[in-house]
Write an enzyme that holds these catalytic residues in place. Structure first.
Site, short mmCIF file in Angstrom:
data_model
loop_
_atom_site.label_atom_id
_atom_site.label_comp_id
_atom_site.label_asym_id
_atom_site.label_seq_id
_atom_site.Cartn_x
_atom_site.Cartn_y
_atom_site.Cartn_z
CG ASN A 118 -1.83 -1.15 1.32
OD1 ASN A 118 -2.33 -1.60 0.30
ND2 ASN A 118 -2.06 -1.66 2.52
CG HIS A 119 3.30 2.49 -3.35
ND1 HIS A 119 4.10 2.93 -4.37
CD2 HIS A 119 3.64 1.20 -3.14
CE1 HIS A 119 4.88 1.95 -4.79
NE2 HIS A 119 4.61 0.88 -4.06
CB SER A 120 2.26 6.60 1.96
OG SER A 120 1.56 7.59 2.68
CB THR A 158 1.83 6.75 -5.20
OG1 THR A 158 2.13 7.01 -6.56
CG2 THR A 158 0.40 7.15 -4.87
#
Ligand SMILES: CC(C)(COP(=O)(O)OP(=O)(O)OC[C@H]1O[C@@H](n2cnc3c(N)ncnc32)[C@H](O)[C@@H]1OP(=O)(O)O)[C@@H](O)C(=O)NCCC(=O)NCCS
Length: 213
Positions: free
Chosen positions: A83-85, A91
């Site tokens: 889950n890229h921030s 991202t």
């Protein structure tokens, strides 16, 4: 009868189906007795590598799977490092490339959002190539359709399907579900389960609840 849930291969001559617990080495993954995994593409013993993805010890996220689950070939559990921030303006995972950007190694987990553990109940059937995302809890007796993407919790004894997975229907009446969740037959001694197999297989809930200890 030769039941031994601790062995690897429950079926003579079948190397594609395993009791999954016997193939688990990662202390962050726990699997209950009799839960099976079938894989006809890869070696099913490589479940931790092929099916539990983006699961890094630094996040302390756990995969918990109950007893008597059936996990079909290619089902995958996508953990938090996937889950890229989304709170970052980008991202792009700068914190992973801390050497490149002069960042602190200890801040590497800022590259992703942590949504928590994946918890699968007992007697859950997960269809072919389904994907379960981080933070999801799937209740006892649920069914996950083939190639579903499960983004939200699934209530007990609910069939879900699609991407994102939506409830299709309940498996039984509310009363039967309540009884099943109360008796938790999967926690019974093997001998009692064995005695009650006909009642289980033919849907005779009252015979099951009335069965002698
Ligand atoms: C989810 C499943 C169990 C549903 O079975 P069912 O209750 O008989 O459902 P139905 O066939 O009546 O379908 C109900 C609805 O769900 C949809 N649906 C069923 N399976 C779906 C799936 N995998 N993905 C998306 N939609 C699905 C149907 O199109 C139907 O939609 P509608 O109401 O808009 O017409 C089954 O379709 C499935 O995916 N089984 C998994 C098989 C598998 O992967 N086996 C691996 C070996 S163990």
């Amino acid at each position: 009868m030769t039941m031994n849930p601790k062995k690897l291969y429950p079926r003579t001559g079948d190397r594609e189906t395993i009791y999954l617990a016997a193939a688990i080495t990662d202390p962050a993954i726990s699997v209950g007795d009799f839960t099976i995994y079938n894989d006809f593409v890869h070696d099913p013993r490589d479940f931790e590598t092929n099916n539990v993805l983006y699961h890094y010890a630094v996040n302390r996220d756990r995969l918990q799977i109950g007893k008597f689950c059936s996990i079909a070939c290619g089902a995958k559990f996508l953990f938090n490092s996937a889950n890229h921030s989304l709170s970052s303006l980008s991202t792009y995972p700068f914190p992973i490339f801390y050497e490149e950007w002069g960042l602190e190694k200890r801040d590497v987990t800022k590259a992703w959002d942590n949504k928590g553990d994946i918890t699968i109940g007992n007697d859950v059937w997960i269809g072919y190539e389904a994907i379960i995302l981080a933070g999801v809890t799937i209740g006892d007796g649920a069914v996950i359709g083939a190639r579903s993407v499960v983004t939200k919790d699934v209530a007990p004894y609910t069939i879900v399907a699609g991407a994102p997975a939506r409830p299709v229907r309940k498996r039984f009446s509310e009363e039967t579900i309540r009884k099943l969740l109360k008796i938790r037959w999967w926690d019974w001694p093997q001998e009692r389960i064995s005695r009650c197999l006909e009642a289980i297989q033919t849907g005779q809930i009252d015979r099951l609840t009335a069965s002698p200890q």
